[in-house]
Structure formats: C-alpha cells, structure tokens
Design an enzyme around this catalytic site. Structure first.
Site, mmCIF file in Angstrom:
data_model
loop_
_atom_site.group_PDB
_atom_site.id
_atom_site.type_symbol
_atom_site.label_atom_id
_atom_site.label_comp_id
_atom_site.label_asym_id
_atom_site.label_seq_id
_atom_site.Cartn_x
_atom_site.Cartn_y
_atom_site.Cartn_z
ATOM 1 N N SER A 277 0.839 -1.197 0.000
ATOM 2 C CA SER A 277 0.000 0.000 0.000
ATOM 3 C C SER A 277 0.869 1.240 0.000
ATOM 4 O O SER A 277 2.005 1.223 0.507
ATOM 5 C CB SER A 277 -0.909 0.026 1.233
ATOM 6 N N TYR B 281 -1.730 -0.362 10.592
ATOM 7 C CA TYR B 281 -1.813 -0.733 9.179
ATOM 8 C C TYR B 281 -0.574 -0.275 8.414
ATOM 9 O O TYR B 281 0.035 -1.053 7.664
ATOM 10 C CB TYR B 281 -3.072 -0.126 8.564
#
Length: 700
Positions: free
Chosen positions: A579, A592
């Site tokens: 990501s 995250y």
C-alpha cells in the site's frame, strides 16, 4: 427416455427423445446432437477423437439443382462439443470424383488440399483427413469412433478372427492403414465385398458404424460397442487376473496425494527442460491397476495403438523406479535419481526420431515424456496447458483400457514404430500445429493468488487467466471463494480455502497447486484487511491481526513458494500487494501503515536473497481503491473518513481528486500492475505505485 436404455451395461445411453424431438427433421441438428452425446462418454471416444457426419439434400446455389451435401466434423474439432461452426459442408459427388485424380499413397497429402474444391458451405471449417472415409460410404449418418472396447479388439492379436467371433458376418474388417484417401477406398471396397454389414473395424484404429437416421446410427454404434465390451468382460472373468496381477501395493489415498504433491514440482522442472509445462495427476483405480501390475514392464514400452492416443501421449511413458516408501523430503536427493531417467528417456526419443525420420520430416520435437508413471502412487502428465495435460492423461487411460481388453482377448499388439512415427511426424499434423494460435504471455504458468474471493485479489486472478495463466484462488471465506471459482472454466482455475496465518493451511494450498497444475510460478499475496484508528484506540488485537495476515502471511507464503519454485528450478515471481501507506506517514494509521511497510521491506530482503534462484520479488502499492475493494466494506472507510474530516460518501471523490492524474483507481488497475511485473523478467526488488500519482509516495 427410450426404454432401449435398459439394454446397455457398458456405455451410457443418452438419447433423449424429447430433446431430439425439439430438433424436428433438421438432420444437421440431429447429427450434432448425436455427436455431442457420443462425445460425452469417454469410453466411446476421447476429446478430439473420432468423427461424425450426415448427408442431406440441399439446393446448389450455382445450378439451383438438388445435390447431396455431407456435413462432417472439421479438422481439429471435438464431437463432444461440436457446433455448426465446427463442421464442414462438402459436395458428396465432387469429393467422390477425386477418385479420378488420386495417385496412390504417395498422393495422400495433396488430396487434403483438394478437399477444399469440394466445399459447398463457404462457412465450413477446414475438412479433416477423415473426410473421404465418410464421403466414399453411401450412408446418410456415419460415426467414426474410438471406443476402448473396440480398439481392444482392433489391437488384439488375430483381430480379424476375433471380429468374426463377436459379430459374425455383420461387421467388416480392414487392416491398419493411416487415415487418408486410400483408407476411404478400402472402406468402400470392404462394403462392396460385404453388403449388408452394420459397420467396419479398422485394425489398430477404431470403428465405423452407420444408419439411415441419426438415432439408428447412434443405436447401432452403442450396440456394437456393447457387444465388444461384454465379450471382453467375459474374457477378463475367465482370465481371473488383469495385467498379470498386482506387483506393487498402492499407498493409501491420502499418502498417494502427499507423495504426488512432493514429487510433481520436481517432475515438472525436469519435463520443462525445453518448454515450460503444466501438470496433471491421477490415481484412479484403472490407472493403479495397470501401474502396479507385473505386466507394466512389458506393456508400457510397447506404446499405444490408436493414432489419437500416442499423438497426445508420445509413443511410450516414462516409468519411475522410485519405491512407494521412498523418502521424498530431500528434493536434491530425489533429483539425483530422476535426472538419469529423464536423460535416458530423451536419448531414447531422439534415437526413435533418428531411426525413423524421412527426408521431409519436421524437426524433432520436445523429447521429454508426456506420461510419467509412479507405481503405487499414480500417473502424471505434462503439456502446454491444463486441458492438454488432462486430455493426455485421459487418452492414456483409454490406452490402458485397450491393453487390458486386448490382453484378455489374446494379446496386445501396438503399431510398428515406423507407422507410429509417420503419424506423429506427419506433415499434415505439423501444419495443424503451425496453425495453432500464438500462445498468450502467461501461457504455461501457474499462479496462486490469496484474497481471491473478491475485490483486488479476484481482479488479479481474472487478469492472470486472461493473459494465459492457470490460477489457484485462495481465500479464507469458502462461500465467496466458490462464487469466484464458478466464473472460470475447470481447466483454468481451482481453489483452496486458505488461512494465510496458518502454515499448515498455506502448505495445503500449495499442495493443491501442485496436484492440479504441477507446481507454481507466480504467487500474489493480496489477502488483507485494514484497520484505521488513532494510537490510543489501537488494540493489541488490531496490531496482531494486521501483522499476522499481512506480514506473517507474506513470510509463510514466501517460504512455501520458494520451496516449490526451487524444486522446479524454473524461477518465478513473488508479488505482495502492499500500500501507499507503507511509504507515507498519515494520521490514525500506525498499525496498518507499519504492517504495510514491513511487507515492502520484506519484499526487498527476499529479492536480495532469491535472485540466485531466478525468483523475482516485486511489490505493487495501491492507493484509494474504493470501488470494488473488500476492505471498504468494513470499519476502514469510517476510520479514513474520520481521519480526513469528511463523510464516507465523500471518500471516492476525495481519493480521486488528490492524485496527480485525477483518476479513480480500480481493482483492474492493480491487476495490470501485477501483470506488468510478471512479464518484466529482469526486474526484482522494485515497487510499483498504482495510485494515480501521489508525490509523497514517490519511491525516489
């Protein structure tokens, strides 16, 4: 359903009068219907094997006169899946007039080109080599099939006498002859000499049967096959044992699959020495009865009989000398045993080519075995794709059935090696191979994609399949996985329920890849979840699940992927889906973002370690994939909206407007990024941002 169904014990009676009735008097449609139901029973004919036809009266568009037209399966077709677009329409009289210009056996290949001058239907598929075999016979409906039981009769010693014993004077018999115009003349002659027969046995080859209607032809075919089958089973019972009896005991089913999963990546690597291959494994009772027998050593080297068999299986299989209890845990030790066997097979195949080649023979083809037998475990097959590997396996099962029947009748006889070679290296077969469409970029490759039950993972699987790969879909949610799998063909994808946090579950997914396709070449870690919370609200549970799924999952997948890829020796691709958040420091994202950063750096470390194995490790970084992405179905959307001070409904516009290209990013875009890395075979350790251009995420 017709009550005739009760008459058959060895073939499937599939004629449905209601279905046939809907076709009315359309003889071509009825011929296609008959073809499809015949092709549905692999004991009758295998994929691509045999041929069917019908003759009708049509209006000649040039003379406006009525003419007879033969409709016949075109070159390269399959009767089980035959449609109108796969048949050729031929002027019967023009085809028969070719007898006037036929110059004998040396003229066979030229005659195939002349078939085009007899075409009636301009939308015809290219006429096959079997066209004159049907055209020179007078019957309205004709079946040319390769039933196991009938080929057993055709391949048995004293085949002609056996034919007489089973069918009396109702069946003709012609000796082996390569398909072509001359064989058509022999069938014509056989009928003239034996008027009133119901069919003809082709020595070492197959069966011709016919009828005035499609149904009569179908029934005739089934009755002839049933009689051969019943005769063989009676002989088997009298014999008492098959293939000389059992020499090797089979392992238990679970143990066979464990052995096969360990071994097949090694076999795949060796079988791919010239061209990468996809594998298939079977351990059916029929296969084990043959592979475990005393007669295996005698029969396997003889080769198959029916031309359709060895065209797909090669002239003979490779029989492994590994013992059923062999320890396969050390790949290098097993390879040391396998390499000499493969080298000997390749040398033997080259000698077969050198001894039998003609002046105009095509160049020698891949000398590696297609069929590999492991007594006590099962049979492996390798080819350019899953369908071809599976079909090769099915054809060898047909060959086993033929050998079983012929041995029960008298004894099995195979084609002479020169005859076999002339079929395998026939210039017409070579021309057919050259007409095959160009392979796609990922043809011959096997991919395993986690998180493939939907969203980005499913889009990646779709893209890899579109580009030619076969795919193992994995996901923790079985129902979602089944729905995703249902969108693919059976020879394109399989699935494995997999929890990437569980090493045993991951290993089982790779075993599925091995048993279904032979191994793995591309592994994409797309499984994931997202949690967006401020530091004080982030729990240890939040932290652990992100680390386990994203980071530990990637580590476990990498270990299994490398184990299989090293066994194959073919290199590979390992592609994590990370990501933008692993590169950019944003609010409310500590757990995250940290996990994604760990994924990215692990990929760099793996790239540095695995380059020597030809294994490339590259990362794709998405950002803002809202539409179609599974993570936006949970609390993540609310968390990100809160972080940016906007509503959930405003998120898509927010993400689209903030990138340099002002583009919405979709799952398909991430899939394109993965595909790019699979074709960049000299790229490793890289990151590809698929985010529309986020300046704060530029790697350099």
């Amino acid at each position: 359903m017709n009550t005739t169904a009760t008459k058959f014990n060895y073939v499937d009676y599939l004629w449905d009068e209601e279905e046939a009735g809907r076709l009315g008097d359309d003889q071509v449609s009825l011929f296609l219907y008959r073809s499809n139901i015949l092709g549905a029973d692999l004991r009758i004919t295998n994929y691509g094997g045999g041929n069917t036809s019908c003759k009708t009266i049509e209006r000649d568009p040039l003379t406006d006169e009525e003419v007879e037209v033969m409709w016949i399966k075109g070159s390269g077709g399959d009767i089980g899946t035959l449609t109108r677009s796969g048949i050729a329409g031929i002027y019967t009289e023009r085809l028969r007039n070719l007898k006037k210009v036929y110059g004998g056996l040396q003229d066979e290949d030229r005659m195939v080109g002349l078939f085009n001058h007899a075409i009636y239907d301009l939308d015809s598929k290219a006429p096959s080599i079997d066209t004159p075999l049907h055209g020179l016979l007078p019957f309205k409906h004709i079946d040319h099939l390769h039933p196991d039981a009938v080929i057993a009769v055709a391949a048995a010693q004293d085949s002609e006498a056996v034919t007489k014993e089973i069918w009396g004077n109702t069946m003709g018999w012609v000796p082996w002859q390569r398909p072509g115009f001359d064989l058509g003349l022999q069938l014509e002659r056989c009928l003239a000499e034996n008027p009133g027969i119901r069919g003809i046995i082709l020595g070492s080859h197959g069966l011709f049967t016919w009828g005035d209607t499609s149904y009569e032809c179908y029934l005739n075919s089934l009755e002839v096959i049933e009689m051969a089958s019943a005769y063989i089973e009676k002989k088997v019972k009298q014999q008492g044992k098959v293939f000389g009896g059992e020499k090797v005991k089979s392992l238990a089913p679970a143990d066979r699959r464990t052995k096969a999963a360990q071994l097949i990546p090694l076999l795949r690597g060796l079988a791919s020495s010239e061209n990468r291959m996809v594998g298939h494994f079977t351990d059916s009772d029929t296969v084990l009865q043959f592979t475990n027998s005393y007669d295996l050593a005698r029969l396997a080297p003889m080769g198959t009989s029916c031309p359709d068999h060895f065209l797909r299986t090669k002239i003979q299989p490779l029989v492994l000398e590994l013992q059923t209890q062999e320890d396969l845990s050390d790949p290098q030790a097993v390879l040391d045993k396998l390499r000499p066997a493969f080298a000997e097979y390749r040398t033997g195949y080259q000698q077969y080519y050198d001894v039998h080649k003609r002046d105009n023979s095509p160049a020698v083809r891949d000398p590696n075995p297609v069929i590999i037998i492991y007594p006590g475990v099962g049979m492996f097959s390798f080819a350019k794709n899953k369908q071809t590997a599976r079909v090769a396996s099915e054809f060898y099962v047909n060959a086993i059935n033929v050998m079983r029947g012929a041995e029960a009748i008298t004894s099995y006889t195979s084609l002479p090696r020169q005859e076999a070679f002339d079929i395998e290296y026939w210039l017409l077969e070579e021309a057919k191979l050259q007409r095959m469409p160009k392979e796609k970029p990922l043809s011959r490759k096997v991919a395993l994609v986690t998180g493939a039950g939907g969203g980005i993972g499913k889009a990646i699987a779709d893209k890899l399949v579109e580009e030619g790969a076969v795919v193992v879909l994995s996901d923790i949610a079985e129902e979602r996985l089944k729905e995703a799998h249902a969108t693919y063909g059976s020879d394109t994808a399989t699935y494995a329920v997999c929890d990437v946090t569980d090493a045993t579950s991951v290993a089982a997914a790779f075993d599925t890849a091995a048993l279904e396709f032979g191994g793995v070449d591309i592994v994409v870690h797309s499984a994931g979840l997202a949690i967006s919370k401020p530091l004080e609200e982030t729990t240890p549970k939040d932290w652990d699940i992100l680390q386990n799924v994203l980071v530990k999952g990637q580590f476990t997948l990498a270990q299994e992927a490398v184990r299989v890829m090293r066994a194959q020796g073919l290199g590979g691709d390992f592609i994590p889906i990370a990501s933008k958040n692993g590169l950019v420091s944003g609010p409310n994202n500590v757990a995250y973002g940290t996990a994604k950063a760990a994924q990215q750096h692990m990929a760099r470390l793996l790239a540095a370690e695995l380059g020597k194995d030809g294994i490339r490790v590259n990362t794709v970084n998405p950002d803002g994939v809202i539409i179609g992405s599974k993570i936006w179905e949970g609390d993540w959307a609310e968390g990100r909206a809160k972080a940016y001070g906007i509503t959930v409904d405003e998120l898509p516009a927010h993400y689209a407007k903030r990138n340099l290209l002002n583009e919405i990013i979709r799952p398909d875009d991430i899939a394109d990024g993965v595909f790019a890395f699979t074709v960049l075979d000299k790229s490793t350790g890289n990151i590809l941002n698929v985010d529309g251009g986020m300046a704060n995420a530029f790697v350099r």
